[in-house]
Design an enzyme around this catalytic site. Structure first.
Site, PDB file in Angstrom:
ATOM      1  N   ALA A  61      -9.280  -2.962   0.221  1.00 39.65           N
ATOM      2  CA  ALA A  61      -8.376  -1.812   0.397  1.00 39.65           C
ATOM      3  C   ALA A  61      -7.711  -1.470   1.487  1.00 39.65           C
ATOM      4  CB  ALA A  61     -10.054  -0.861   0.905  1.00 39.65           C
ATOM      5  N   LEU A  63      -5.511  -2.419   4.673  1.00 40.25           N
ATOM      6  CA  LEU A  63      -6.009  -2.299   6.678  1.00 40.25           C
ATOM      7  C   LEU A  63      -7.042  -1.498   7.466  1.00 40.25           C
ATOM      8  CD1 LEU A  63      -4.207  -3.603   9.502  1.00 40.25           C
ATOM      9  CD2 LEU A  63      -3.491  -1.190   8.939  1.00 40.25           C
ATOM     10  N   LEU A  65      -8.997   0.068   8.426  1.00 39.98           N
ATOM     11  CA  LEU A  65      -8.444   1.627   9.176  1.00 39.98           C
ATOM     12  C   LEU A  65      -9.135   1.934  10.531  1.00 39.98           C
ATOM     13  CD1 LEU A  65      -8.067   3.662   6.363  1.00 39.98           C
ATOM     14  CD2 LEU A  65      -5.834   2.847   7.891  1.00 39.98           C
ATOM     15  N   GLY A 110      -2.433  -2.538   2.192  1.00 39.82           N
ATOM     16  CA  GLY A 110      -2.199  -3.684   2.628  1.00 39.82           C
ATOM     17  C   GLY A 110      -3.091  -4.983   1.268  1.00 39.82           C
ATOM     18  N   GLU A 113       0.005  -5.931  -0.740  1.00 36.48           N
ATOM     19  CA  GLU A 113       0.776  -6.871   0.090  1.00 36.48           C
ATOM     20  C   GLU A 113      -0.377  -8.879  -0.003  1.00 36.48           C
ATOM     21  OE1 GLU A 113       0.250  -4.878   3.701  1.00 36.48           O
ATOM     22  OE2 GLU A 113       3.035  -4.638   3.257  1.00 36.48           O
ATOM     23  N   GLU A 133      -0.085   4.198   3.003  1.00 36.53           N
ATOM     24  CA  GLU A 133       0.366   4.652   3.593  1.00 36.53           C
ATOM     25  C   GLU A 133       0.941   5.737   4.550  1.00 36.53           C
ATOM     26  OE1 GLU A 133       0.893   1.718   2.052  1.00 36.53           O
ATOM     27  OE2 GLU A 133       0.201  -0.427   2.819  1.00 36.53           O
TER      28      GLU A 133
HETATM   29  C1  1HE Z   1     -12.781   0.245   4.914  1.00 38.15           C
HETATM   30  C2  1HE Z   1     -11.851   0.762   4.367  1.00 38.15           C
HETATM   31  C3  1HE Z   1     -10.326   0.653   5.474  1.00 38.15           C
HETATM   32  C4  1HE Z   1     -13.743   1.666   2.762  1.00 38.15           C
HETATM   33  N1  1HE Z   1     -10.888  -0.021   6.579  1.00 38.15           N
HETATM   34  N2  1HE Z   1     -12.789   0.512   6.325  1.00 38.15           N
HETATM   35  N3  1HE Z   1      -6.151   1.669   3.017  1.00 38.15           N
HETATM   36  C5  1HE Z   1      -6.787   2.827   2.174  1.00 38.15           C
HETATM   37  O1  1HE Z   1      -6.272   3.491   2.316  1.00 38.15           O
HETATM   38  C6  1HE Z   1      -7.315   2.801   1.671  1.00 38.15           C
HETATM   39  C7  1HE Z   1      -8.827   3.392   2.278  1.00 38.15           C
HETATM   40  N4  1HE Z   1     -10.260   3.054   1.451  1.00 38.15           N
HETATM   41  C8  1HE Z   1     -10.357   4.095  -0.171  1.00 38.15           C
HETATM   42  O2  1HE Z   1      -9.513   5.052   0.145  1.00 38.15           O
HETATM   43  C9  1HE Z   1     -12.335   3.435  -0.718  1.00 38.15           C
HETATM   44  O3  1HE Z   1     -12.248   3.609   0.875  1.00 38.15           O
HETATM   45  C10 1HE Z   1     -11.515   2.576  -1.221  1.00 38.15           C
HETATM   46  C11 1HE Z   1     -10.878   3.200  -2.891  1.00 38.15           C
HETATM   47  C12 1HE Z   1     -11.001   1.885  -1.427  1.00 38.15           C
HETATM   48  C13 1HE Z   1     -13.275   2.547  -2.329  1.00 38.15           C
HETATM   49  O4  1HE Z   1     -13.803   3.780  -2.582  1.00 38.15           O
HETATM   50  P1  1HE Z   1     -15.267   3.556  -2.332  1.00 38.15           P
HETATM   51  O5  1HE Z   1     -15.977   5.273  -2.674  1.00 38.15           O
HETATM   52  O6  1HE Z   1     -15.856   2.959  -3.378  1.00 38.15           O
HETATM   53  O7  1HE Z   1     -15.840   3.341  -1.001  1.00 38.15           O
HETATM   54  P2  1HE Z   1     -15.680   4.490  -0.173  1.00 38.15           P
HETATM   55  O8  1HE Z   1     -17.601   4.490   0.471  1.00 38.15           O
HETATM   56  O9  1HE Z   1     -15.238   5.398   0.426  1.00 38.15           O
HETATM   57  O10 1HE Z   1     -16.195   2.955   1.736  1.00 38.15           O
HETATM   58  C14 1HE Z   1     -16.670   1.833   1.845  1.00 38.15           C
HETATM   59  C15 1HE Z   1     -17.145   1.731   3.361  1.00 38.15           C
HETATM   60  O11 1HE Z   1     -16.200   0.619   3.258  1.00 38.15           O
HETATM   61  C16 1HE Z   1     -17.333   2.969   3.919  1.00 38.15           C
HETATM   62  O12 1HE Z   1     -17.146   2.650   5.519  1.00 38.15           O
HETATM   63  P3  1HE Z   1     -19.257   3.009   5.291  1.00 38.15           P
HETATM   64  O13 1HE Z   1     -19.124   2.737   7.181  1.00 38.15           O
HETATM   65  O14 1HE Z   1     -18.727   4.552   6.011  1.00 38.15           O
HETATM   66  O15 1HE Z   1     -20.629   2.188   5.001  1.00 38.15           O
HETATM   67  C17 1HE Z   1     -15.324   2.810   4.462  1.00 38.15           C
HETATM   68  O16 1HE Z   1     -15.292   3.591   5.504  1.00 38.15           O
HETATM   69  C18 1HE Z   1     -15.243   1.534   4.292  1.00 38.15           C
HETATM   70  N5  1HE Z   1     -13.810   1.623   3.637  1.00 38.15           N
HETATM   71  N6  1HE Z   1     -12.052   1.312   3.229  1.00 38.15           N
HETATM   72  C19 1HE Z   1     -12.161   0.317   6.771  1.00 38.15           C
HETATM   73  N7  1HE Z   1      -8.915   0.037   4.806  1.00 38.15           N
HETATM   74  C20 1HE Z   1      -0.769  -4.068   7.716  1.00 38.15           C
HETATM   75  S1  1HE Z   1      -0.288  -2.970   7.199  1.00 38.15           S
HETATM   76  C21 1HE Z   1      -1.643  -2.189   5.817  1.00 38.15           C
HETATM   77  C22 1HE Z   1      -1.048  -0.604   5.818  1.00 38.15           C
HETATM   78  C23 1HE Z   1      -2.278  -0.435   4.816  1.00 38.15           C
HETATM   79  O17 1HE Z   1      -3.149  -1.284   4.227  1.00 38.15           O
HETATM   80  S2  1HE Z   1      -2.732   1.621   4.078  1.00 38.15           S
HETATM   81  C24 1HE Z   1      -4.037   1.330   3.185  1.00 38.15           C
HETATM   82  C25 1HE Z   1      -5.399   1.535   4.014  1.00 38.15           C
END
Ligand code: 1HE
Length: 264
Positions: A61, A63, A65, A110, A113, A133
């Protein structure tokens, strides 16, 4: 102590590296990137190809966040984080050992990436790709402007980032984000089996040929045509000195080597 992010094992001469933070969808925090850097800086001796896989329904998923939010990093701090990602992912791409990534579920930000640094990408049918992003108020920092843009083309990546478009496995395949698509959604095993078979096959190539393939093409793409052709000749000259070159050529000359054919 927290659990390690990476699980590592060995299958013959294939190294298996598994992202192991499925409860956070394998999001990459600073410690995770440091573990990737460490593994790819010290690949165990004898490993000739690496399979990069992930536990759970999602490859990665991107970075972390929450860490990013909680740390409220300043500009220089985040620059250093991005540079750590660049160092780690450069070791994946240019470490000299082919890396096959098995993708499932989210390959976003990421995560894309990271996948872009691998040399071969096998996706299950449920894989999806996105660069969200813009919606998060940040920017790519793990090499997408270089690696992913070269796969997709810059204009396509601009459109993808502006609109937040999510590509499915078939679209990702058409655009080169995945080289193979197989299995059915949420069953990563066929993709993993195909990835392992490809890694085992790649491991049978000459070590120096593999080194040249993964180390020189992207660098030659940065050169002028004249410099690129010179670098290609130099690389070919070095590969030529490999220990088993005469044996492999002799096998062909003596009709012991398989011919190049389309699979039946
Ligand atoms: C996370 C992250 C994360 C999930 N950082 N904790 N990336 C994104 O914008 C993607 C963000 N994530 C999502 O859109 C969704 O989580 C997913 C599509 C990947 C998966 O959905 P799902 O329904 O299977 O899971 P969920 O219920 O959303 O997430 C489960 C847990 O993972 C939950 O934590 P919990 O404590 O509430 O159980 C989420 O908060 C956690 N989680 N994704 C932290 N990314 C060097 S620059 C790079 C720039 C980028 O990468 S920007 C893209 C960031």
């Amino acid at each position: 102590m927290s659990e390690p992010f990476l699980l590592t094992s060995v299958d013959g001469n294939v190294g298996i590296v598994t992202l192991n933070r499925p409860h956070k969808r394998n999001a990459l925090d600073e410690a995770a990137v440091a573990e990737l850097d460490d593994y790819f800086s010290h690949v165990p001796a004898g490993i000739r190809a690496i399979l990069l896989t992930a536990e759970g329904e999602h490859f990665c998923a991107g970075l972390d966040l929450k860490e990013h939010h909680d740390q409220a990093r300043g500009a220089v701090e985040f620059l250093k984080v991005c540079q750590a990602w660049h160092r780690a992912f450069d070791k994946i791409q240019h470490g000299g050992i082919p890396v096959v990534a098995c993708l499932q579920g989210a390959v976003v930000g990421g995560g894309l990436e990271l996948a872009s640094a691998a040399h071969v990408r096998v996706a299950d049918q449920g894989t999806f790709f996105s660069l969200p992003e813009g919606t998060r108020g940040i920017f790519t920092g793990g090499g997408a402007t270089v690696r992913t843009a070269r796969i997709l083309s810059s204009p396509r990546m601009v459109e993808m980032m502006l609109t937040g478009r999510v590509l499915d496995a078939a679209e990702g395949h058409t655009l080169g984000l995945a080289h193979y698509v197989c299995g059915t959604p949420k069953t990563p095993e066929p993709a993993r089996q195909l990835g392992l078979a490809l890694a085992r096959k790649i491991a049978t190539n000459a070590v120096l040929s593999n080194y040249a393939i993964v180390s020189s093409l992207s660098r030659i793409a940065d050169m002028s045509a004249t410099d690129g052709l010179f670098a290609e000749g130099l690389m070919a000259a070095v590969v030529q000195t490999g220990a088993d070159v005469q044996q492999r050529l002799g096998d062909f000359v003596n009709k012991k080597a398989p011919k190049v054919r389309l699979a039946a």
